[in-house]
Write an enzyme that holds these catalytic residues in place. Structure first.
Site, short mmCIF file in Angstrom:
data_model
loop_
_atom_site.label_atom_id
_atom_site.label_comp_id
_atom_site.label_asym_id
_atom_site.label_seq_id
_atom_site.Cartn_x
_atom_site.Cartn_y
_atom_site.Cartn_z
CE1 TYR A 13 -41.13 -52.51 117.56
CE2 TYR A 13 -40.02 -53.32 115.59
CZ TYR A 13 -39.98 -52.93 116.92
OH TYR A 13 -38.79 -52.94 117.60
CD GLU A 36 -49.73 -38.76 108.13
OE1 GLU A 36 -49.54 -39.46 109.14
OE2 GLU A 36 -48.90 -38.66 107.22
N1 THU Z 1 -45.67 -42.29 110.34
C1 THU Z 1 -46.71 -41.40 110.40
O1 THU Z 1 -47.15 -41.01 111.47
N2 THU Z 1 -47.23 -40.95 109.23
C2 THU Z 1 -46.80 -41.32 107.99
O2 THU Z 1 -47.39 -40.91 106.99
C3 THU Z 1 -45.67 -42.21 107.85
C4 THU Z 1 -45.11 -42.78 109.10
C5 THU Z 1 -45.11 -42.79 111.59
C6 THU Z 1 -45.32 -44.25 111.85
C7 THU Z 1 -44.17 -44.55 112.78
O3 THU Z 1 -44.56 -44.23 114.10
C8 THU Z 1 -43.08 -43.62 112.34
O4 THU Z 1 -43.71 -42.61 111.57
C9 THU Z 1 -42.00 -44.27 111.53
O5 THU Z 1 -42.50 -44.97 110.46
#
Ligand code: THU
Length: 128
Positions: free
Chosen positions: A52, A59
């Site tokens: 994980y 972003e």
């Molecule tokens: N995630 C993002 O892509 N951007 C964020 O700012 C917060 C979280 C993604 C990471 C993971 O794949 C999923 O969202 C759940 O946390």
């Protein structure tokens, strides 16, 4: 803001990017779109990993891809999730690093978005 690309257009690009999310573990798809000074749009989506911690946020995929494509003047980023969530702290720090004066548009799946800035999202940021 570059006049050729509106915030709405950047949000629409992030919605397109979100469809490419690789999120088999969380099922939480995120799309991002970075606007450069000359009006180019660089897309990113979250890319998860069975380990994980190897997951990369949408972003940071978009921001680092922009750098890899030779873009150094990043003006804005749009982020789209199912619920209009704010970018994580890790991504805020990278926004400050690569585009401290960026506008940030945060949207859910609908057409509504809220507008903020990288500096507003991470006040008193650590910086070199
Ligand atoms: N995630 C993002 O892509 N951007 C964020 O700012 C917060 C979280 C993604 C990471 C993971 O794949 C999923 O969202 C759940 O946390």
């Amino acid at each position: 803001m570059t006049p050729t690309v509106s915030p709405q257009q950047l949000v629409a690009a992030a919605q397109t990017a979100r469809k490419r999310a690789y999120a088999p573990y969380s099922n939480y798809a995120v799309g991002a779109a970075v606007l450069t000074d000359n009006g180019d749009i660089i897309l990113g989506c979250n890319v998860e990993n069975a380990s994980y911690g190897g997951t990369i946020c949408a972003e940071r995929v978009a921001l680092t891809a922009a750098i890899a494509q030779g873009k150094r003047d990043l003006r804005a980023i749009a982020v789209v999730t199912v619920d209009g969530a704010s970018p994580c702290g890790f991504c805020r720090q990278v926004m400050i690093e690569l585009g401290a004066e960026m506008d940030v548009y945060i949207s859910d799946e609908g057409s509504n978005f809220r507008s903020t800035t990288a500096r507003a999202l991470l006040p008193d940021a650590f910086g070199g």
